[in-house]
Design a protein around this motif. Structure first.
Motif, PDB file in Angstrom:
ATOM      1  N   ASP A   1       0.579  -0.887  -0.147  1.00  0.00           N
ATOM      2  CA  ASP A   1      -0.258  -0.019   0.165  1.00  0.00           C
ATOM      3  C   ASP A   1       0.857   1.303   0.338  1.00  0.00           C
ATOM      4  O   ASP A   1       0.425   2.473   0.252  1.00  0.00           O
ATOM      5  CB  ASP A   1      -1.094   0.204   1.214  1.00  0.00           C
ATOM      6  CG  ASP A   1      -2.182  -1.274   1.250  1.00  0.00           C
ATOM      7  OD1 ASP A   1      -2.492  -1.714  -0.071  1.00  0.00           O
ATOM      8  OD2 ASP A   1      -2.503  -1.992   1.793  1.00  0.00           O
ATOM      9  N   THR A   2       2.438   1.077  -0.374  1.00  0.00           N
ATOM     10  CA  THR A   2       3.111   2.358  -0.447  1.00  0.00           C
ATOM     11  C   THR A   2       2.578   3.053  -1.077  1.00  0.00           C
ATOM     12  O   THR A   2       2.848   2.232  -2.377  1.00  0.00           O
ATOM     13  CB  THR A   2       4.626   2.119  -0.404  1.00  0.00           C
ATOM     14  OG1 THR A   2       4.834   1.732   0.892  1.00  0.00           O
ATOM     15  CG2 THR A   2       5.323   3.299  -0.299  1.00  0.00           C
ATOM     16  N   PRO A   3       2.317   4.359  -1.481  1.00  0.00           N
ATOM     17  CA  PRO A   3       1.933   4.995  -3.150  1.00  0.00           C
ATOM     18  C   PRO A   3       3.188   4.636  -3.958  1.00  0.00           C
ATOM     19  O   PRO A   3       4.449   4.892  -3.917  1.00  0.00           O
ATOM     20  CB  PRO A   3       2.336   6.764  -2.619  1.00  0.00           C
ATOM     21  CG  PRO A   3       1.510   6.498  -1.326  1.00  0.00           C
ATOM     22  CD  PRO A   3       2.728   5.342  -0.853  1.00  0.00           C
ATOM     23  N   ILE A   4       3.255   3.904  -5.204  1.00  0.00           N
ATOM     24  CA  ILE A   4       4.344   4.239  -6.279  1.00  0.00           C
ATOM     25  C   ILE A   4       4.607   5.793  -6.921  1.00  0.00           C
ATOM     26  O   ILE A   4       4.494   7.130  -6.683  1.00  0.00           O
ATOM     27  CB  ILE A   4       3.539   3.422  -7.102  1.00  0.00           C
ATOM     28  CG1 ILE A   4       2.922   4.272  -8.037  1.00  0.00           C
ATOM     29  CG2 ILE A   4       2.714   2.080  -7.051  1.00  0.00           C
ATOM     30  CD1 ILE A   4       2.761   3.639  -9.510  1.00  0.00           C
ATOM     31  N   GLU A   5       6.044   5.148  -7.187  1.00  0.00           N
ATOM     32  CA  GLU A   5       6.660   6.460  -7.586  1.00  0.00           C
ATOM     33  C   GLU A   5       7.142   5.786  -9.639  1.00  0.00           C
ATOM     34  O   GLU A   5       6.711   4.563  -9.730  1.00  0.00           O
ATOM     35  CB  GLU A   5       8.233   6.987  -7.260  1.00  0.00           C
ATOM     36  CG  GLU A   5       7.860   6.917  -5.599  1.00  0.00           C
ATOM     37  CD  GLU A   5       7.138   9.063  -6.147  1.00  0.00           C
ATOM     38  OE1 GLU A   5       6.985   9.595  -6.642  1.00  0.00           O
ATOM     39  OE2 GLU A   5       6.933   9.300  -4.302  1.00  0.00           O
ATOM     40  N   ILE A   6       7.175   6.983 -10.575  1.00  0.00           N
ATOM     41  CA  ILE A   6       7.416   6.127 -11.587  1.00  0.00           C
ATOM     42  C   ILE A   6       8.984   6.652 -11.920  1.00  0.00           C
ATOM     43  O   ILE A   6       8.864   8.489 -11.590  1.00  0.00           O
ATOM     44  CB  ILE A   6       6.281   7.258 -12.563  1.00  0.00           C
ATOM     45  CG1 ILE A   6       5.063   6.624 -12.128  1.00  0.00           C
ATOM     46  CG2 ILE A   6       6.935   6.919 -14.253  1.00  0.00           C
ATOM     47  CD1 ILE A   6       4.140   7.530 -13.392  1.00  0.00           C
ATOM     48  N   LEU A   7       9.500   6.043 -11.804  1.00  0.00           N
ATOM     49  CA  LEU A   7      11.148   6.552 -12.296  1.00  0.00           C
ATOM     50  C   LEU A   7      12.342   5.760 -13.336  1.00  0.00           C
ATOM     51  O   LEU A   7      11.400   4.818 -14.033  1.00  0.00           O
ATOM     52  CB  LEU A   7      11.836   5.322 -11.255  1.00  0.00           C
ATOM     53  CG  LEU A   7      11.365   5.797  -9.358  1.00  0.00           C
ATOM     54  CD1 LEU A   7      12.259   5.143  -8.445  1.00  0.00           C
ATOM     55  CD2 LEU A   7      11.434   7.356  -8.846  1.00  0.00           C
ATOM     56  N   SER A   8      12.735   6.167 -13.529  1.00  0.00           N
ATOM     57  CA  SER A   8      12.907   6.128 -15.960  1.00  0.00           C
ATOM     58  C   SER A   8      14.564   5.118 -14.685  1.00  0.00           C
ATOM     59  O   SER A   8      15.556   5.053 -13.967  1.00  0.00           O
ATOM     60  CB  SER A   8      13.439   6.986 -15.821  1.00  0.00           C
ATOM     61  OG  SER A   8      14.428   6.298 -17.371  1.00  0.00           O
ATOM     62  N   GLU A   9      14.247   3.226 -14.913  1.00  0.00           N
ATOM     63  CA  GLU A   9      15.310   2.503 -15.304  1.00  0.00           C
ATOM     64  C   GLU A   9      15.277   1.411 -15.620  1.00  0.00           C
ATOM     65  O   GLU A   9      14.375   1.325 -17.147  1.00  0.00           O
ATOM     66  CB  GLU A   9      15.069   1.561 -13.540  1.00  0.00           C
ATOM     67  CG  GLU A   9      14.312   2.636 -12.023  1.00  0.00           C
ATOM     68  CD  GLU A   9      15.973   2.831 -12.035  1.00  0.00           C
ATOM     69  OE1 GLU A   9      17.349   2.558 -11.799  1.00  0.00           O
ATOM     70  OE2 GLU A   9      15.351   4.003 -10.852  1.00  0.00           O
ATOM     71  N   ASN A  10      16.668   1.279 -15.506  1.00  0.00           N
ATOM     72  CA  ASN A  10      17.186  -0.008 -16.880  1.00  0.00           C
ATOM     73  C   ASN A  10      16.155  -1.363 -16.349  1.00  0.00           C
ATOM     74  O   ASN A  10      17.080  -1.970 -15.638  1.00  0.00           O
ATOM     75  CB  ASN A  10      18.444   0.157 -17.201  1.00  0.00           C
ATOM     76  CG  ASN A  10      18.686  -1.034 -18.027  1.00  0.00           C
ATOM     77  OD1 ASN A  10      18.241  -1.020 -19.215  1.00  0.00           O
ATOM     78  ND2 ASN A  10      20.239  -1.027 -18.600  1.00  0.00           N
ATOM     79  N   GLN A  11      15.883  -1.683 -16.892  1.00  0.00           N
ATOM     80  CA  GLN A  11      15.079  -3.245 -16.668  1.00  0.00           C
ATOM     81  C   GLN A  11      14.424  -4.062 -17.482  1.00  0.00           C
ATOM     82  O   GLN A  11      14.653  -3.526 -19.242  1.00  0.00           O
ATOM     83  CB  GLN A  11      13.009  -2.933 -16.322  1.00  0.00           C
ATOM     84  CG  GLN A  11      13.793  -2.155 -15.165  1.00  0.00           C
ATOM     85  CD  GLN A  11      13.967  -2.698 -14.117  1.00  0.00           C
ATOM     86  OE1 GLN A  11      13.635  -3.824 -13.571  1.00  0.00           O
ATOM     87  NE2 GLN A  11      14.432  -1.654 -13.140  1.00  0.00           N
ATOM     88  N   TRP A  12      13.952  -5.447 -17.529  1.00  0.00           N
ATOM     89  CA  TRP A  12      13.727  -6.506 -18.895  1.00  0.00           C
ATOM     90  C   TRP A  12      12.229  -5.689 -18.911  1.00  0.00           C
ATOM     91  O   TRP A  12      11.260  -5.331 -18.087  1.00  0.00           O
ATOM     92  CB  TRP A  12      13.583  -7.524 -18.061  1.00  0.00           C
ATOM     93  CG  TRP A  12      15.305  -7.835 -18.171  1.00  0.00           C
ATOM     94  CD1 TRP A  12      16.331  -7.280 -17.459  1.00  0.00           C
ATOM     95  CD2 TRP A  12      16.489  -8.205 -19.671  1.00  0.00           C
ATOM     96  NE1 TRP A  12      17.439  -7.969 -17.944  1.00  0.00           N
ATOM     97  CE2 TRP A  12      17.355  -8.199 -18.436  1.00  0.00           C
ATOM     98  CE3 TRP A  12      16.107  -8.586 -21.072  1.00  0.00           C
ATOM     99  CZ2 TRP A  12      18.364  -8.980 -19.642  1.00  0.00           C
ATOM    100  CZ3 TRP A  12      16.967  -9.411 -21.500  1.00  0.00           C
ATOM    101  CH2 TRP A  12      18.183  -9.313 -20.971  1.00  0.00           C
ATOM    102  N   PHE A  13      11.690  -6.055 -20.619  1.00  0.00           N
ATOM    103  CA  PHE A  13      10.353  -6.025 -20.490  1.00  0.00           C
ATOM    104  C   PHE A  13      10.012  -7.217 -21.696  1.00  0.00           C
ATOM    105  O   PHE A  13      10.792  -7.470 -22.098  1.00  0.00           O
ATOM    106  CB  PHE A  13       9.838  -4.908 -20.912  1.00  0.00           C
ATOM    107  CG  PHE A  13      10.487  -3.372 -20.601  1.00  0.00           C
ATOM    108  CD1 PHE A  13       9.477  -2.707 -19.815  1.00  0.00           C
ATOM    109  CD2 PHE A  13      11.746  -2.656 -20.394  1.00  0.00           C
ATOM    110  CE1 PHE A  13       9.560  -1.378 -19.250  1.00  0.00           C
ATOM    111  CE2 PHE A  13      11.795  -1.729 -19.300  1.00  0.00           C
ATOM    112  CZ  PHE A  13      10.341  -0.903 -18.876  1.00  0.00           C
TER     113      PHE A  13
END
Length: 873
Positions: A342-354
């Motif tokens: 239930d923590t408010p999410i943030e939108i971060l720019s990260e290097n991730q797999w999609f």
């Protein structure tokens, strides 16, 4: 001899017998196959009532299909990986994951998971689920997650998988990326802050409203609507971000809401998904204002290191001190939060797999599936159409399927494992191949895969993928699941099945709803309305719980748990047991396979009802309408068989040892027990083994009895039944014991066939004499009472009225009637002649037949006359 009462405790010890005899094993024989893609629950250790509802539905289908001749695979998996287990391990062992090696921490997670699986498994057994435990799978076992890795590699080969820096949903508390499907929304109240943004070219500052002043350090532009006349001359100019002093351009965009706040908005990287859209559309710079722990970065200068909440408060205070804050307004908003914590999410720019989300292909496969109920497809379609980003599948955790990748430290090349190397943990093992630059220094990928990457190949895992033989079983026949995970498990499985096989994953998807407490609210600890399946089993029985699940509502609907429904189910089972016991105690023939040649109308009527019930229940089962199937079975057992036919054949069983009655009664109750077998396996096994030596769960599902029945049987049987039940009801309502004889019953205007069933009527209703005729009745009337009308007598005769009333009541009604002359009744009251108008009297007459008083009952066009017994007059 069959026990007098059904004992659930004895019956519910049968589970081990079923397992040992292999009743539920998938034979992989030549029979028609029915394979169920069973949900693999997260092993919390608590198999709650919502789980139990879903598994009841699955078991109803599995048991029915076996009895219908299918070779059923009812596997069971466990979806083990994920953050909740990591958190629980840290809590129970009083450690953090950084205090021990990754390997040791993973071992702790596996140990806890196996304990929890054991607890949940026991509840499943207690509820009688016909799972083939030979088909069990556990996603944390290498045999399983190796296939998850293989599927990842195959999708990478087919250009479905990529790694990139991209905005992602991020939970600062869990410190991991999460998919959009894992974001829930809650309503809250916040402050809308109006700020002054200075303009070099203008004296008057630009007014901007924001709920997140802590994002000012990452402000990269200001946007206004191109048709907003207030700001049209500002488009293309620059403004200075308050406190942080960086210059940003004022741009025009048609997606700006002119009515919100001041109509001018700051674009930050990133406050929400709209910021991401503007950032991409206008090719804006990226400033990371919040880090992975949810703290302000060095871009925030003096506020660096503060968490979001403290940073917001501190920056707002400084804005106020520097006279930049114009005003505040309360605002209600919907906030995205992590589904786990239930923590408010943030939108971060990260290097991730999609994983790529190919919306049209997913919808195409989803439309090929039969959705039960059908409207649930719209939830999937709506979700797919909302998807703006690809599926982020990498997680910054430990307890998960390792991503089989390494990174060259010389040329930054990404190296993926070969498919024949899986299962492989890149942290512990190097790949067979080397980088093209021949540099041996490879850095292993430390991220793990989203747990949905595991469970979204469950349909393939159970049929042996990647072995080519799996094609013989794909697609599977059924996916049962809750509507709450349509956007996750159903969506991801369809995506993955399309990507890996270019096929739909299943023929049918059966959706169950949620369970609410007796108070009508969602079950929760805080409300104290949680009911555990174990509690119901202890207080009533496993089968009573299962019947509640069946009759609680149609698939797809949320249902309410009510103890009264469970208790009603227990009563139904007791009633069924009593009917069985009556039947078995009155059977004389050694077997009842031979069709009788002397069936009476009552027998043919109940067989017709039975056959109709079989056909209707079978149709309901084929359509997954479990509530209707149970209700139809219950209606036949209780209303037709127990309350009607059983009473109509007692005399034949008691005195005549009638084989036709035995045959009909035996096959009726035997059929009921078989139709109940998918719903009440313990009860029906115990009942069936009172007269058979084998398990009921390997028997054939009932089909209509092959008895030739005239088309008129139903109507004629209903008429006969109605005559008998009407007379029996009359006796009950008049306090006459059902086994007390009535001197004479006459039935007038009777159809001719009723005369042929005279013995059934007289013996069932206990009539000493029964007269049946097709003629119309001709009854005499006997005066039995004269009632004074006090509304007339009272006002006219006042104080004499009581004596008048008493005189009329004391004398025989016919004697009073004889004193009426010329419309007046003359009475002598204390020497005075009183004349009373005939209109002031009510004459009560009763019909008579052959001089005896009778009661009359009407049924359709028939009239039934019952001679009143002397002692009931």
């Amino acid at each position: 001899m069959i026990p007098k009462q059904y004992d659930p405790e004895t019956a519910e010890s049968k589970y081990d017998y079923w397992m040992e005899s292999g009743v539920y094993e998938f034979k992989d024989s030549g029979a028609k196959k029915y394979i169920i893609d069973t949900p693999p629950p997260y092993p919390t250790g608590n198999f709650h009532v919502g789980n139990a509802l879903n598994w009841c539905y699955i078991d109803f289908v599995a048991r029915y299909k076996r009895m219908a001749g299918y070779d059923v695979m009812f596997p069971q998996g466990w979806d083990c990986h994920g953050l909740p287990t990591e958190v629980k391990v840290e809590e129970t062992r009083d450690i953090t994951k950084s205090m021990v090696s990754r390997k040791k921490f993973r071992e702790y997670c596996m140990e806890l998971t196996r304990e929890n699986i054991g607890k949940m498994k026991q509840t499943m057994k207690d509820l009688g689920f016909s799972i083939d435990w030979n088909q069990e799978y556990i996603t944390m076992d290498p045999e399983y997650w190796g296939n998850t890795q293989r599927s990842f590699l195959e999708m990478a080969e087919n250009d479905y998988v990529y790694k990139s820096e991209h905005p992602v949903n991020w939970c600062p508390r869990c410190e991991t990326a999460i998919a959009y499907a894992e974001v829930e929304h809650v309503d809250r109240e916040t402050q809308l802050n109006y700020l002054k943004f200075p303009l070099k070219q203008k004296e008057k500052p630009l007014e901007i409203a924001t709920t997140r002043p802590e994002l000012l350090p990452s402000c990269v532009a200001v946007a206004v609507h191109p048709k907003d006349e207030r700001y049209s001359e500002l488009i293309g100019l620059t403004t200075t971000v308050p406190i942080f002093r960086n210059e940003v351009e004022i741009i025009a965009d048609e997606n700006v809401d002119k009515e919100f706040g001041s109509g001018a908005v700051m674009i930050c990287t990133f406050g929400d998904k709209q910021d991401v859209r503007w950032w991409m559309k206008h090719d804006l710079p990226l400033i990371k204002g919040i880090d992975q722990k949810g703290r302000l970065t060095e871009a925030a200068d003096e506020f660096k290191g503060m968490d979001v909440k403290k940073g917001r408060k501190a920056i707002t205070k400084k804005l106020d001190q520097e006279n930049i804050l114009i005003k505040k307004e309360k605002l209600k908003q919907s906030v995205g939060v992590c589904w786990r914590c239930d923590t408010p999410i943030e939108i971060l720019s990260e290097n991730q797999w999609f994983v790529k989300v190919k919306q049209e292909k997913i919808k195409e496969k989803a439309r090929e599936i039969n959705w039960i109920p059908q409207h649930m497809y719209l939830r999937l379609e709506d979700w797919v159409e909302k998807m703006e980003w690809d599926w982020c599948v990498s997680r910054q955790r430990i307890f998960g399927t390792p991503i089989p990748a390494w990174y060259c430290q010389n040329c930054n090349e990404t190296i993926l494992a070969d498919k024949d190397e899986v299962p492989i943990n890149p942290i512990e093992t190097k790949p067979k191949q080397t980088c093209d630059c021949e540099n041996p220094d490879l850095k292993p990928e430390e991220d793990v895969l989203d747990t949905w990457m595991d469970s979204s190949i469950s349909n393939l895992q159970i049929i042996g993928w990647p072995n080519q033989k799996h094609k013989n079983y794909h697609p599977t026949q059924l996916r049962p699941q809750g509507h709450d995970i349509i956007r996750t498990w159903a969506f991801y499985t369809i995506l993955r099945s399309e990507a890996l096989t270019n096929q739909k994953p299943w023929d049918d998807i059966l959706i169950n709803g949620m369970v609410f407490g007796e108070d009508g609210n969602k079950m929760s600890k805080s409300l104290g309305n949680i009911v555990a399946p174990e509690e119901v089993i202890e207080k009533e029985s496993a089968d009573a719980f299962r019947l509640w699940a069946a009759i609680g509502g149609a698939p797809g609907n949320d249902i309410q748990f009510r103890w009264k429904d469970v208790k009603a189910s227990s009563r139904f089972l007791r009633k069924t047991w009593n009917v069985l016991r009556f039947t078995l105690l009155n059977l004389n023939a050694d077997n009842h396979d031979t069709k009788p040649t002397n069936l009476r109308l009552t027998d043919k009527w109940i067989i017709h009802k039975l056959n109709n019930t079989i056909e209707t229940v079978t149709e309901h089962m084929n359509n997954y309408q479990f509530n209707k199937a149970v209700e139809k079975t219950r209606e036949f057992l209780w209303n037709d068989l127990a309350d009607q036919y059983l009473e109509m054949v007692k005399w034949r069983l008691y005195s005549e040892k009638d084989y036709a009655a035995e045959y009909t009664m035996y096959h009726s109750i035997n059929t009921v027990i078989k139709m109940l077998a998918p719903f009440a396996p313990f009860f029906t096994e115990e009942a069936y083994q009172q007269y058979q030596q084998t398990t009921i769960h390997n028997t054939q599902y009932p089909t209509p009895l092959e008895i030739e029945l005239d088309s008129k049987i139903e109507k004629q049987g209903e008429t006969l039944k109605e005559i008998i039940s009407t007379i029996r009801r009359y006796k009950s309502e008049n306090g006459i014991p059902l086994n007390e004889e009535i001197d004479r019953i006459e039935i007038y205007n009777s159809p001719k066939y009723i005369e042929n069933n005279k013995k059934d009527i007289s013996n069932t209703v206990w009539a000493k004499e029964l007269y049946i005729t097709q003629k119309q009745p001709q009854f005499n009337k006997k005066l039995v009472e004269i009632k004074p009308d006090m509304s007339i007598i009272g006002p006219k005769f006042k104080d004499k009225a009581p004596e008048i009333t008493q005189t009329i009541k004391q004398k025989p009604p016919q004697k009073i009637n004889n004193k009426i002359e010329n419309g007046y009744l003359k009475l002598d009251i204390n020497g005075e002649t009183i004349e009373i108008k005939e209109e002031a009297l009510e004459f009560i007459k009763t019909p008579t037949s052959e001089g005896k008083e009778i009661d009359i009952l009407e049924i359709d066009n028939m009239t039934i006359a019952l001679t009143k017994n002397t002692k009931t007059n």
